[in-house]
Design an enzyme around this catalytic site. Structure first.
Site, short mmCIF file in Angstrom:
data_model
loop_
_atom_site.label_atom_id
_atom_site.label_comp_id
_atom_site.label_asym_id
_atom_site.label_seq_id
_atom_site.Cartn_x
_atom_site.Cartn_y
_atom_site.Cartn_z
N ASP A 91 -2.65 -24.58 27.32
CA ASP A 91 -4.09 -24.63 27.07
C ASP A 91 -4.61 -26.07 27.08
OD1 ASP A 91 -6.69 -23.75 26.24
OD2 ASP A 91 -6.19 -24.28 24.19
N HIS A 109 9.58 -5.59 12.57
CA HIS A 109 9.42 -5.42 11.14
C HIS A 109 8.78 -6.66 10.52
CE1 HIS A 109 12.64 -2.60 12.15
NE2 HIS A 109 12.26 -1.90 11.10
#
Lengths: 167, 167, 167, 167, 167, 167
Positions: free
Chosen positions: E131, E80
């Site tokens: 990364d 939600h």
């Protein structure tokens, strides 16, 4: 018009994946899609009158359609991201029948077509018109979202058969 | 069914803006929208057969529709951001007529309705089916994107008149 | 006008975080921000003439600003997500001085203010004008992005001192 | 410095569209843009002191600017999506004048320039500084968002004239 | 610790949907999640040394985690949308074991919990470290992404059993 | 397996930036990443049984992983935007050990690798399973998010050493 009977988005085990287009030859590809907003004559008149002043309903819908085209791969799960080189959205108002015909056109230099980008642009432009008119016509309908023509790719030029479009 | 003849998204000078809902009373609001995918019987059969195995075309379209509902205010320029409390998307396959009827239902506790969220969910689910079936049916059409019913808000319950829906 | 000398976005160890607003009382909050596009008289004339026909430069910039306001918390790392209840963007053209003054106004019923939303709307509207005019005026400048006024919250009403705005 | 007097984003009928770059030759393109944050000396000092510890205000603004550059075509309606090959954002603090000068630099191998990407990076970095400093200086201003230099493309190298930048 | 044996995201027919939280009582909810980055001692040293200067690896990862928390409902299909009131991400470096422990904490005033927001923040912070370090350690691993504690909601306080966490 | 000891994402002054890949030769690049969801046998059984009916938990997680791969550069601050040409996500269920092994595979024709795209797809697929199973197993853990193999680029083929993966 019948094509090969297999879903390219579904692999050998029936699971969804983003199909491999690595081996496809990049080329110029274009697609044109349409959608029709069905409302009432008086709503078209309201749009036109505002249009004579500032044209805002169609201006907002046009921007929404163009921006949505750029987000197609973000919305449609198995679409490839594409660096679109052109997007345009135009409108044809038919006051008598209470209709707006939307035409979206996209182009790319790439390894896959831009059908979904043109269809998404037309759909979101139509939804935006719906949003802006729903207070005066909650019954408004969007119909005939469909590919009209495409060029480029292995299969070359494809154009909608007119009688099918009319059905 | 006629409503007040003014565009709530357009201010006194005719310029677009996101209308003020600050004064509206928050309440429970729901909306149901539908869309129909028009393809061929054999395409429905292909979807069903895959569906008997993994149901992927409809599963992917369902997820796409639900995620799109949550991004409605990001796509439709003048929609208010809403914290949706429920979204569901269901499908009814009609092999004989080569059709899929999509029904999207949304709810929120808020100051404005969820019509556009339900319409966006149904539209993006339909576009996703189009994407996954376009290799076998490039002529596929999406029709009848429309609001079916809504509850909550100042105007209360609204339901589509059946004869209008059939036109 | 001086305020407490501490950065609310930086915790005791100097690390960035999204500050806790759980304890704040929800209330009606509004903010107005401005930005000025500095270009040339002939560019303003071009915008106006197009504006007399379809008003597109300003219409596109207005839509861009409104949509950007809704994405503020997605762009500004430490901003809280907010369900904006109103956004509007307006333009004042000054052909003599080659200027466009942009005013953005936002409102929310919430636990934190909408200053960044109004500033983001004004900035992105200005950048959109820049994009659409850069072929005719690559030297175009955006100046004076600033908060003009805000209401609501613990500190109540704040208004920019005029002499400061002029400096 | 005057250029052709037509808006490339507006078609023959005056409607906005994403211009066709299909025919342009891909090439290496770069752009540098700047923005100036105008605050107070004591605010610069606060940033520097935190900077000596963790440098967070500038670190957060730098990340925000880089991420915004990648989302430019999502924010500016008529910008083409581009696969940026380099983005950097740097800051020059001037405590005496209470200023931060932001410089953003972008590069791409593509068919259109990266001016808007550099301008968006500088603007969002500036807005992020505004957000993090607004509790101590709500009067903070952002000025001089402008293109400084660009290379590549049909028109080749363009550099801002200094006197214009100073005006 | 065992709970009811049914998937709340799957309806009676087994189809996915975003579950209805309309009936839940809004309340203060918090969640803490963790993740561990497993790399080498020399990589931790590199991060620390850069950290002594500008702290950038961790600063970038922190911003990425915070921004990801706000986009949770955009990434996780059945989550939600929530207006988070607080997000923080912190790091504990263990040079000897070549580890970084990430802790993410979120809060909301709402009808459903923020477990996924905290888990997403921790995961994306870890991916960002991956990364930035992958050139020096392509073998880097992320482990132990898990909920540590949550408060609020019908079930009240939940805390991870230590022996389970160690398994 | 040791590589050069410098962070390519950090410039000479230690500030983060998106590294310049302009000079890299475009080529075909692929990457495979994995993640393991650690839950209980009975949860795997629930997933399988639903899977025998509609397969929804895994279908939803697969779509979420594919969509997340396309948004990697939007989530990981210093990742370059890439036009992925292929994404797939698959699952291996191990009921005895209460585990799900997720494998994500990506490909691109470009100037930089797709490691982060594959890692992001695997992570978000795992988080989605976590979301859908957290009501029955709040203690669920995600482990072993790691690169398994990559091809293309200057360094050519890289494969994970098995003993490292097992540690």
């Amino acid at each position: 018009m019948t094509d090969s009977k297999s879903f390219t988005h579904v692999d050998a085990q029936g699971a969804a994946h983003m199909v491999d287009i690595s081996g496809k030859v990049p080329g110029q590809r274009q697609a044109i899609a349409v959608a029709t907003v069905q409302t009432r004559s008086d709503v078209i008149q309201l749009i036109e009158e505002n249009g004579l002043k500032k044209g805002d309903v169609l201006a907002v819908a046009r921007v929404a359609g163009i921006m949505a085209a750029k987000r197609t791969s973000d919305l449609i799960p198995l679409c490839h991201p594409l660096a679109l080189t052109r997007v345009s959205v135009s409108f044809q108002l038919d006051r008598e029948n209470g209709q707006i015909e939307i035409t979206a056109s996209c182009a790319v230099q790439g390894q896959t077509g831009v059908e979904m980008e043109a269809l998404t642009a037309a759909s979101v432009a139509a939804l935006t018109i719906h949003d802006m008119c729903k207070a005066v016509d909650p019954s408004l309908q969007i119909n005939g979202i469909q590919l009209q023509e495409k060029t480029g790719g292995k299969r070359g030029h494809w154009q909608r058969e007119q009688n099918h479009a009319d059905s």
